[in-house]
Write a protein that holds these residues in place. Structure first.
Motif, PDB file in Angstrom:
ATOM      1  N   ASP A 281      -9.770   4.623   2.121  1.00 20.40           N
ATOM      2  CA  ASP A 281     -10.652   5.188   3.150  1.00 20.40           C
ATOM      3  C   ASP A 281     -10.180   4.882   4.571  1.00 20.40           C
ATOM      4  OD1 ASP A 281     -12.299   6.110   1.133  1.00 20.40           O
ATOM      5  OD2 ASP A 281     -13.538   4.304   1.121  1.00 20.40           O
ATOM      6  N   ARG A 282      -9.009   4.244   4.719  1.00 17.17           N
ATOM      7  CA  ARG A 282      -8.547   3.891   6.073  1.00 17.17           C
ATOM      8  C   ARG A 282      -8.149   5.163   6.829  1.00 17.17           C
ATOM      9  NH1 ARG A 282      -3.352   2.366   7.887  1.00 17.17           N
ATOM     10  NH2 ARG A 282      -2.649   2.269   5.726  1.00 17.17           N
ATOM     11  N   PRO A 283      -8.741   5.363   8.014  1.00 19.23           N
ATOM     12  CA  PRO A 283      -8.398   6.566   8.789  1.00 19.23           C
ATOM     13  C   PRO A 283      -6.919   6.566   9.180  1.00 19.23           C
ATOM     14  CG  PRO A 283     -10.359   5.487   9.652  1.00 19.23           C
ATOM     15  CD  PRO A 283      -9.745   4.536   8.685  1.00 19.23           C
ATOM     16  N   PRO A 284      -6.348   7.740   9.385  1.00 21.01           N
ATOM     17  CA  PRO A 284      -4.942   7.813   9.829  1.00 21.01           C
ATOM     18  C   PRO A 284      -4.735   7.017  11.123  1.00 21.01           C
ATOM     19  CG  PRO A 284      -5.774   9.976   9.210  1.00 21.01           C
ATOM     20  CD  PRO A 284      -6.957   9.060   9.213  1.00 21.01           C
ATOM     21  N   ARG A 285      -3.632   6.316  11.171  1.00 19.67           N
ATOM     22  CA  ARG A 285      -3.199   5.519  12.332  1.00 19.67           C
ATOM     23  C   ARG A 285      -4.068   4.285  12.590  1.00 19.67           C
ATOM     24  NH1 ARG A 285      -2.455  10.714  13.606  1.00 19.67           N
ATOM     25  NH2 ARG A 285      -4.419  10.901  14.728  1.00 19.67           N
ATOM     26  N   ALA A 286      -5.102   4.045  11.762  1.00 20.65           N
ATOM     27  CA  ALA A 286      -5.882   2.811  11.902  1.00 20.65           C
ATOM     28  C   ALA A 286      -5.077   1.644  11.337  1.00 20.65           C
ATOM     29  CB  ALA A 286      -7.214   2.928  11.169  1.00 20.65           C
ATOM     30  N   ALA A 287      -5.221   0.468  11.940  1.00 23.72           N
ATOM     31  CA  ALA A 287      -4.458  -0.703  11.499  1.00 23.72           C
ATOM     32  C   ALA A 287      -4.886  -1.130  10.102  1.00 23.72           C
ATOM     33  CB  ALA A 287      -4.673  -1.854  12.478  1.00 23.72           C
ATOM     34  N   PRO A 288      -3.955  -1.466   9.219  1.00 20.89           N
ATOM     35  CA  PRO A 288      -4.314  -1.950   7.878  1.00 20.89           C
ATOM     36  C   PRO A 288      -5.101  -3.252   7.975  1.00 20.89           C
ATOM     37  CG  PRO A 288      -1.972  -1.410   8.012  1.00 20.89           C
ATOM     38  CD  PRO A 288      -2.491  -1.406   9.410  1.00 20.89           C
ATOM     39  N   GLN A 289      -6.032  -3.423   7.046  1.00 21.89           N
ATOM     40  CA  GLN A 289      -6.835  -4.638   7.002  1.00 21.89           C
ATOM     41  C   GLN A 289      -6.556  -5.475   5.760  1.00 21.89           C
ATOM     42  OE1 GLN A 289      -8.986  -5.457   9.589  1.00 21.89           O
ATOM     43  NE2 GLN A 289      -7.981  -3.691  10.523  1.00 21.89           N
ATOM     44  N   VAL A 290      -5.874  -4.914   4.773  1.00 25.83           N
ATOM     45  CA  VAL A 290      -5.630  -5.620   3.515  1.00 25.83           C
ATOM     46  C   VAL A 290      -4.189  -6.080   3.420  1.00 25.83           C
ATOM     47  CG1 VAL A 290      -5.659  -5.434   0.987  1.00 25.83           C
ATOM     48  CG2 VAL A 290      -7.504  -4.413   2.336  1.00 25.83           C
ATOM     49  N   LEU A 291      -3.235  -5.143   3.369  1.00 23.88           N
ATOM     50  CA  LEU A 291      -1.814  -5.503   3.357  1.00 23.88           C
ATOM     51  C   LEU A 291      -1.336  -5.385   4.803  1.00 23.88           C
ATOM     52  CD1 LEU A 291       0.813  -4.233   0.739  1.00 23.88           C
ATOM     53  CD2 LEU A 291       1.334  -5.298   2.931  1.00 23.88           C
ATOM     54  N   VAL A 292      -1.291  -6.525   5.480  1.00 26.23           N
ATOM     55  CA  VAL A 292      -1.071  -6.513   6.928  1.00 26.23           C
ATOM     56  C   VAL A 292       0.348  -6.968   7.263  1.00 26.23           C
ATOM     57  CG1 VAL A 292      -3.509  -6.983   7.356  1.00 26.23           C
ATOM     58  CG2 VAL A 292      -1.903  -8.879   7.243  1.00 26.23           C
ATOM     59  N   THR A 293       0.831  -6.510   8.406  1.00 30.96           N
ATOM     60  CA  THR A 293       2.088  -7.026   8.951  1.00 30.96           C
ATOM     61  C   THR A 293       1.790  -8.348   9.645  1.00 30.96           C
ATOM     62  OG1 THR A 293       2.917  -4.786   9.286  1.00 30.96           O
ATOM     63  CG2 THR A 293       4.014  -6.559  10.506  1.00 30.96           C
ATOM     64  N   ALA A 294       2.521  -9.387   9.271  1.00 32.37           N
ATOM     65  CA  ALA A 294       2.269 -10.729   9.819  1.00 32.37           C
ATOM     66  C   ALA A 294       3.608 -11.367  10.156  1.00 32.37           C
ATOM     67  CB  ALA A 294       1.501 -11.578   8.820  1.00 32.37           C
ATOM     68  N   GLY A 295       3.877 -11.505  11.445  1.00 32.15           N
ATOM     69  CA  GLY A 295       5.159 -12.074  11.859  1.00 32.15           C
ATOM     70  C   GLY A 295       6.304 -11.191  11.417  1.00 32.15           C
ATOM     71  N   ALA A 296       7.276 -11.795  10.744  1.00 26.24           N
ATOM     72  CA  ALA A 296       8.453 -11.050  10.292  1.00 26.24           C
ATOM     73  C   ALA A 296       8.289 -10.557   8.860  1.00 26.24           C
ATOM     74  CB  ALA A 296       9.690 -11.948  10.381  1.00 26.24           C
ATOM     75  N   GLY A 297       7.048 -10.507   8.367  1.00 28.31           N
ATOM     76  CA  GLY A 297       6.855 -10.077   6.989  1.00 28.31           C
ATOM     77  C   GLY A 297       5.485  -9.491   6.769  1.00 28.31           C
ATOM     78  N   TYR A 298       4.974  -9.687   5.579  1.00 28.05           N
ATOM     79  CA  TYR A 298       3.693  -9.105   5.200  1.00 28.05           C
ATOM     80  C   TYR A 298       2.803 -10.167   4.543  1.00 28.05           C
ATOM     81  CZ  TYR A 298       6.275  -4.736   5.760  1.00 28.05           C
ATOM     82  OH  TYR A 298       7.037  -3.719   6.268  1.00 28.05           O
ATOM     83  N   ALA A 299       1.485  -9.929   4.600  1.00 25.84           N
ATOM     84  CA  ALA A 299       0.514 -10.809   3.938  1.00 25.84           C
ATOM     85  C   ALA A 299      -0.596  -9.959   3.348  1.00 25.84           C
ATOM     86  CB  ALA A 299      -0.069 -11.815   4.933  1.00 25.84           C
ATOM     87  N   LEU A 300      -1.184 -10.472   2.258  1.00 27.36           N
ATOM     88  CA  LEU A 300      -2.308  -9.795   1.618  1.00 27.36           C
ATOM     89  C   LEU A 300      -3.586 -10.531   1.992  1.00 27.36           C
ATOM     90  CD1 LEU A 300      -2.713  -7.418  -0.434  1.00 27.36           C
ATOM     91  CD2 LEU A 300      -2.970  -9.178  -2.188  1.00 27.36           C
ATOM     92  N   ARG A 301      -4.530  -9.842   2.587  1.00 29.51           N
ATOM     93  CA  ARG A 301      -5.773 -10.453   3.056  1.00 29.51           C
ATOM     94  C   ARG A 301      -6.953  -9.809   2.323  1.00 29.51           C
ATOM     95  NH1 ARG A 301      -3.713 -12.345   8.113  1.00 29.51           N
ATOM     96  NH2 ARG A 301      -1.939 -13.603   7.429  1.00 29.51           N
ATOM     97  N   LEU A 302      -7.222 -10.306   1.136  1.00 28.62           N
ATOM     98  CA  LEU A 302      -8.325  -9.786   0.335  1.00 28.62           C
ATOM     99  C   LEU A 302      -9.458 -10.797   0.311  1.00 28.62           C
ATOM    100  CD1 LEU A 302      -6.718  -8.201  -2.861  1.00 28.62           C
ATOM    101  CD2 LEU A 302      -8.209  -7.042  -1.246  1.00 28.62           C
ATOM    102  N   PRO A 303     -10.718 -10.368   0.465  1.00 29.82           N
ATOM    103  CA  PRO A 303     -11.847 -11.293   0.299  1.00 29.82           C
ATOM    104  C   PRO A 303     -11.859 -11.863  -1.115  1.00 29.82           C
ATOM    105  CG  PRO A 303     -12.577  -9.192   1.239  1.00 29.82           C
ATOM    106  CD  PRO A 303     -11.159  -9.002   0.793  1.00 29.82           C
ATOM    107  N   THR A 304     -12.465 -13.023  -1.254  1.00 32.17           N
ATOM    108  CA  THR A 304     -12.506 -13.706  -2.557  1.00 32.17           C
ATOM    109  C   THR A 304     -12.985 -12.800  -3.671  1.00 32.17           C
ATOM    110  OG1 THR A 304     -12.890 -15.853  -1.524  1.00 32.17           O
ATOM    111  CG2 THR A 304     -13.579 -15.621  -3.812  1.00 32.17           C
ATOM    112  N   GLU A 305     -14.050 -12.036  -3.410  1.00 31.98           N
ATOM    113  CA  GLU A 305     -14.653 -11.253  -4.486  1.00 31.98           C
ATOM    114  C   GLU A 305     -13.789 -10.070  -4.905  1.00 31.98           C
ATOM    115  OE1 GLU A 305     -16.276  -9.710  -0.550  1.00 31.98           O
ATOM    116  OE2 GLU A 305     -15.909 -11.678  -1.480  1.00 31.98           O
ATOM    117  N   ARG A 306     -12.718  -9.762  -4.144  1.00 29.47           N
ATOM    118  CA  ARG A 306     -11.896  -8.602  -4.480  1.00 29.47           C
ATOM    119  C   ARG A 306     -10.541  -8.974  -5.071  1.00 29.47           C
ATOM    120  NH1 ARG A 306     -11.947  -5.077   0.760  1.00 29.47           N
ATOM    121  NH2 ARG A 306     -10.321  -3.977  -0.419  1.00 29.47           N
ATOM    122  N   LEU A 307     -10.342 -10.256  -5.373  1.00 32.93           N
ATOM    123  CA  LEU A 307      -9.129 -10.702  -6.057  1.00 32.93           C
ATOM    124  C   LEU A 307      -9.571 -11.557  -7.240  1.00 32.93           C
ATOM    125  CD1 LEU A 307      -6.057 -11.027  -6.287  1.00 32.93           C
ATOM    126  CD2 LEU A 307      -6.225 -12.959  -4.716  1.00 32.93           C
TER     127      LEU A 307
END
Length: 651
Positions: free
Chosen positions: A80-106
């Protein structure tokens, strides 16, 4: 369907949409990227590390390939993420990537939290929660990536946590007297994990508790041999003490259940020798009252014997004794639907007969107890005369200055406080008075009742901080006084809370299934039947999902649910017929919720007469959350339903 997506690594790496359907994660490299980020547990993984971990021999443009995988995963994880909106789950973090999922969704995070909660929960809640949590495992953690070096640490952590959960579950069930069902589970557990010393001790304890002492000793000797011969370990002092205790046929250190049983049996045997039928009948009521608050088989047995005790008293022709036998069963009641309607009607009839025959010189307290009994056993009827009886009982009790009598009378008033919608504030005041009245006076059962009433009422008013405080206080008291039924209500409240605070449908469903497991064997059919399907329907409707069309046991709630089920099945004509024949809901905890379901169907069908009827019924509850005053489920703010109903009337 769209909505929040969950990720699972307790088995093959996968993802699910908000309805629980598996989402497309494309190929194994996509799953590997996702698994690698889960294993990092929220930390950023540099691009260079991802390349090294995913490819022994990288392709010509590994960074480009990774960006493609990440882009695909982002579309899958945030549909449901709108086009060009910043990702909230698989995010760019520094020189790589991180997964930011709430506890109840992992599922791995959710499992860790469930095991942590189980360590401090009451045995019934712990056993139920762990049964659900262990069901989330679909295979070895990280599935096809379990042997990857980057998965090893988290896989080991989760596997160890799972072993602890199995043993915690066994321990909780042993505390609940369910030793027989624990034995095969521990046998299977030890076949794969023979070094688990705690599991050997639990298995021996379970065998001892099922009168299989010889097998329990054989298990401990096998454990000793296994630990010494295969692992070079000496059995711990605790395991050695357990063997000594079984040899002596005494309970293990720290528990005195067997000794307590022997004391109780001696007392019960002495009770049989007490002379005098009247004395025994009065004593029987005391025993049944104590038995009832234990829940489960105790509650069922107390209910089964209660009428026999009343009839025995009536057969003696002693009006005063009969009144005392009926009014002496002052077991706190929190749910507004009785467990046995036929029995409740007989008790009410007996109480009314006793009131009519009560000698004029009899103390007012006896009359107050009979009136309170009528109020408690007539719950859900909405009869103004019964409400008046409850109020008279409270007035007499206040004049008497007897806190125990007033607590019983207030219980009756509480169960008659559902005469219309929107009375959560009145119930909150009753709960507060019960707590103040009972605390420090030895009225623990009524202090617990006050806390649970306060929890329900605060939830109905949307005051989750107050509801949380009541639930925590109730759990603490219940642990000290061995009140297992409290966990049923606080666990349902916490499932409701997750729904109120915006949990995804699948997480709310999991919480409700965990709560429903506590009702199995709790001895409360008046609460149990149909409640889980109704709670799951509330989750669906709150997320705009149609009612299920399969065969479900809706129990007593079927008349108010049927129009929505028929609409979901595409049978609008039959739904209209069902809607026109829907009766007014009972005057109980779920009246607002059932009115909202009727209103939902009426709006879909354009039935203006029913829409107006529902609007009038719900208007007094405009400031409440629909159904949340039950402490079990909600369909959201009543004001939202009123707005939709008003718009439909104007349209």
């Amino acid at each position: 369907m769209s909505g929040p997506v969950s990720v699972g690594v307790l088995g093959e790496v996968t993802g699910w949409d908000a309805a629980g359907a598996e989402i497309a994660l494309k190929g194994p490299r996509h799953r590997a990227v996702l698994a690698r980020l889960v294993a990092a547990r929220g930390r950023s993984v540099p691009l260079s590390v991802l390349v090294d971990d995913l490819w022994p021999v990288p392709p010509a443009n590994p960074a480009g390939a990774l960006r493609t995988f990440v882009g695909d995963l982002r579309r899958a994880l945030e549909p449901d993420r709108p086009p060009r909106a910043a990702p909230q789950v698989l995010v760019t973090a520094g020189a790589g990537y991180a997964l930011r999922l709430p506890t109840e969704r992992l599922d791995a995070s959710r499992f860790s939290a469930a095991v942590r909660d189980a360590r401090t929960a009451a045995p019934a809640a712990s056993a139920a929660g762990l049964a659900v949590a262990l069901g989330w495992w679909r295979g070895p953690a990280y599935g096809q990536f379990a042997d990857e070096p980057w998965a090893r640490a988290d896989r080991t952590r989760l596997t160890e946590l799972r072993l602890q959960a199995v043993e915690l579950s066994a321990s909780a069930r042993l505390s609940l007297g369910r030793a027989a069902e624990v034995v095969p589970d521990l046998d299977a557990h030890l076949a794969d994990h023979p070094w688990r010393e705690r599991a050997w001790a639990l298995l021996a304890t379970a065998l001892r508790d099922t009168d299989r002492q010889a097998e329990a000793l054989a298990v401990l000797r096998r454990a000793r041999s296994m630990l010494v011969d295969r692992f070079g370990l000496d059995p711990s002092p605790a395991l050695q003490r357990l063997e000594t205790d079984i040899l002596r046929q005494s309970p293990p250190a720290g528990t005195q259940a067997d000794r307590a049983d022997r004391v109780w049996l001696r007392a019960a045997e002495s009770y049989r020798a007490v002379p005098g039928v009247r004395t025994r009948l009065r004593s029987t009521v005391d025993l049944l009252r104590t038995l009832a608050v234990t829940g489960g088989p105790g509650l069922v047995e107390a209910r089964a014997q209660r009428l026999d005790t009343i009839h025995a008293a009536e057969a003696l022709g002693d009006a005063e004794l009969t009144a005392r036998v009926i009014g002496g069963y002052d077991v706190p009641a929190i749910w507004s639907r009785v467990d046995d309607a036929a029995q409740a009607a007989e008790v009410v009839a007996a109480a009314r007969r006793a009131l009519a025959r009560l000698p004029a010189a009899d103390p007012d307290a006896t009359r107050a107890r009979l009136l309170a009994t009528v109020a408690v056993e007539s719950r859900g009827g909405g009869d103004p005369q019964v409400r008046a009886a409850a109020e008279e009982s409270v007035a007499i009790a206040r004049r008497s200055g007897d806190p125990a009598l007033l607590a019983f009378a207030l219980n009756g008033l509480f169960l008659q406080s559902f005469g219309r919608t929107g009375l959560a504030a009145e119930r909150a005041a009753i709960g507060a008075e019960l707590v103040e009245l009972s605390a420090g006076r030895g009225l623990t059962a009524y202090e617990l009742l006050g806390r649970l009433v306060g929890m329900q009422a605060a939830a109905g008013l949307g005051d989750l901080a107050a509801a949380d405080a009541h639930a925590e206080a109730a759990d603490a008291i219940a642990r000290s006084y061995e009140s297992p039924l409290v966990a049923v209500f606080t666990t349902w409240y916490r499932a409701l809370r997750s729904a109120i605070t915006g949990a995804s449908p699948e997480d709310a469903v999991t919480a409700y299934r965990r709560a429903a497991a506590l009702l199995d064997g709790a001895g409360m059919p008046g609460m149990q039947r149909g409640l889980l399907p109704l709670a799951l329907l509330s989750v669906r409707r709150s997320h705009g999902i149609p009612a299920p069309t399969g065969e479900l046991d809706w129990g007593p709630y079927l008349p108010w649910v049927r129009p929505l089920v028929l609409l979901a099945a595409g049978r609008a004509g039959a739904a209209g017929d069902a809607l026109r024949s829907v009766p007014e809901p009972r005057h109980d905890h779920l009246a607002e919720a059932l009115w909202c379901l009727v209103g939902d169907a009426a709006v879909q069908l354009g039935d203006r007469a029913t829409i107006a009827r529902v609007h009038g019924a719900l208007r007094p509850a405009a400031g409440e959350l629909a159904g949340a005053g039950s402490g079990v489920l909600t369909l959201g703010p009543v004001s939202d339903h009123l707005s939709r109903l008003s718009a439909a009337l104007r349209g």
